[in-house]
Scaffold this active site. Structure first.
Site, PDB file in Angstrom:
ATOM      1  N   LYS A   7      39.863  42.073  37.383  1.00  0.00           N
ATOM      2  CA  LYS A   7      39.424  41.090  36.389  1.00  0.00           C
ATOM      3  C   LYS A   7      38.970  41.830  35.135  1.00  0.00           C
ATOM      4  CE  LYS A   7      36.260  37.068  36.394  1.00  0.00           C
ATOM      5  NZ  LYS A   7      35.335  36.304  37.277  1.00  0.00           N
ATOM      6  N   SER A  63      36.249  31.669  37.956  1.00  0.00           N
ATOM      7  CA  SER A  63      36.693  32.315  36.728  1.00  0.00           C
ATOM      8  C   SER A  63      37.638  33.474  36.960  1.00  0.00           C
ATOM      9  CB  SER A  63      35.480  32.811  35.946  1.00  0.00           C
ATOM     10  OG  SER A  63      34.771  33.805  36.673  1.00  0.00           O
ATOM     11  N   SER A  89      33.480  31.974  41.854  1.00  0.00           N
ATOM     12  CA  SER A  89      34.634  32.447  41.092  1.00  0.00           C
ATOM     13  C   SER A  89      35.589  33.346  41.855  1.00  0.00           C
ATOM     14  CB  SER A  89      34.162  33.165  39.820  1.00  0.00           C
ATOM     15  OG  SER A  89      33.563  32.255  38.941  1.00  0.00           O
TER      16      SER A  89
END
Length: 470
Positions: free
Chosen positions: A85, A161, A185
């Site tokens: 990420k 996310s 997330s």
């Protein structure tokens, strides 16, 4: 097996093939880069590639293998391509955290600790992944980078996310990724993209070298296509780091070696009440399938989960807004509108509300601890519904019309609030063509219990993570 075909296998199978020199690490990197080039125009999981770094690292591994280096042969993730990420520090890349504002910052001078640890385990970094701006969202509909699309149906969201992290694994671009989980997330993208994810106990893995969201709630963890891969990655990631004041000084506890123990004498129960009432038909059907595979489960309740979710919202807004006050004053137009509005609302929260939210969190943690004295593992749905369509403003849960973006975290936020370890595992066949996940929740520091259950049910065919062809 060719490198292209092997890339679609679990990470442990890839590492074994490299170890036996059936395929080179360099060929796997090239296969991963080719797969990304072929699919990412649709999926939009990647924001940066580290191709030169990856090829050089793979060549070093291959050379050491040819030279008979016994240490490199023992690496658990030998030659496995992975991505992170884009809130993780990667040497030479600017840590974007999904934002426009951070693009003006200098590149990271060094890798974050978890990136270093996966590299040390033999994995090879190929890039950075899309996310909701500053990790504040559940859909990865990022207006700066574009939305990440669900590889199983590109008209639908990948979750967030850490949407890029879930989608990259589901699309077969890489077999392993890293993400973060503050309010769900990791677990939400795992559920919607049909992959496995692990949110470890709060304080288990260091978070320095990553962009923070909510310090008292942030967790980092892996995504993979099998429970065994989660265990391998988690074992490689463990270790104290004094640079993160929230990281607990606790010796690593290997989980991979415990997987063959299976479910054994573990006491398992199903969470009802709030976790049943806020689950749609597909989520309930997934739970029924898990319960049936386990021979039936008693139903227990965690009282006041709704209040715990509200507490998580308040704490998230209050803590996260303090990180961005300067930019809110000087560069408000450069935030995504939804993120900006939530940060502004958080900055205006009365202190008494936040203090009460922390009291609720403490009370709820004590109730969970009481429950986990009587059971070892709790099973709950991960999301109320399968992946909504991109751009959806609303979703229906049992006849109730709810705002889609925040409501994808209905079932994850109460557990995030108290830092319990959770493995998210995907169930197929309850919806026509999309997966939906369940949460396997354990007591603090008992990731091994959650992973054992996930692995046993995967072996039984209840959980699976097939690669999509977007």
């Amino acid at each position: 097996m060719t490198a292209d075909a092997l890339l679609q296998q679990p990470a442990h199978a890839i590492a074994a093939a490299v170890r036996q020199r059936e395929v080179s690490a360099e060929a796997l990197v090239q296969a991963s880069l080719a797969r990304i080039a072929a699919t990412d125009g649709t999926v939009n999981a990647f924001t940066d590639l580290t191709a030169t770094r990856a090829l050089m690292a793979a060549q070093v591994l291959d050379r050491r293998l040819r030279d008979g280096d016994t240490a490199v042969r023992a690496l658990p993730l030998l030659g496995v391509p992975y991505a992170v990420k884009n809130l993780f520090d990667v040497r030479g890349l600017t840590t974007l955290a999904g934002s426009k504002i951070e693009r003006d910052r200098p590149p990271a001078a060094q890798d974050g600790p978890l990136v270093q640890r996966l590299d040390a385990a033999g994995a090879v970094l190929v890039g950075a992944l899309n996310m909701d701006e500053y990790a504040y969202g559940f859909t990865t509909e990022n207006s700066h980078e574009g939305p990440t699309r669900n590889p199983h149906d590109p008209t639908r969201v990948a979750g967030g996310s850490s949407g890029g992290s879930g989608a990259a694994v589901a699309a077969g671009q890489v077999p392993l990724t890293l993400g973060s989980d503050t309010n769900g997330s990791i677990r939400v993208p795992s559920s919607l993209c049909g992959v496995f994810g692990l949110k470890p106990t709060y304080g288990r893995l260091p978070r320095n070298g990553s962009y923070p969201f909510v310090t008292s709630l942030d967790h980092l963890g892996p995504f993979a296509r099998s429970a065994q891969d989660l265990a391998l990655a988690y074992d490689a990631l463990q270790g104290f780091d004094a640079a993160d004041p929230g990281c607990v000084r606790r010796a690593g506890e290997a989980t991979h070696a415990t997987l063959p123990q299976g479910i054994g004498t573990l006491r398992i129960a199903r969470l009802g009440g709030y976790f049943h009432d806020h689950a749609g038909p597909d989520a309930r059907a997934a739970m029924d399938r898990v319960a049936q595979a386990l021979g039936g489960l008693a139903t227990v309740e965690l009282p006041e989960a709704q209040r715990a979710r509200a507490a998580a919202f308040l704490i998230s807004q209050a803590e996260s807004s303090t990180l961005h006050l300067h930019d809110l004053r000087t560069r408000a137009q450069d935030f995504e509108p939804l993120s900006r509005d939530r940060f502004l609302a958080g900055a205006l929260l009365p202190a008494a509300w936040v203090q009460q939210a922390r009291r609720v969190r403490r009370w709820f943690a004590l109730r969970a601890a009481e429950l986990l004295r009587d059971v070892d593992v709790l099973i709950a749905p991960a999301t109320p519904v399968v992946a909504p369509e991109i751009g959806s403003e609303w979703m229906d849960v049992n006849g109730q019309r709810l705002p889609a973006r925040p409501s994808l975290g209905l079932l994850t936020q109460p557990i995030s609030c108290i830092g319990l370890p959770v493995c998210a595992a995907p169930v197929w066949g309850v919806h026509a063509h999309l997966p939906i996940g369940v949460q396997i929740i354990a007591a603090p520091w008992r990731e091994d219990h959650a992973l054992r259950v996930a692995h046993a049910l995967e072996q039984a065919g209840v959980f699976s993570a097939p690669v999509a062809n977007p």
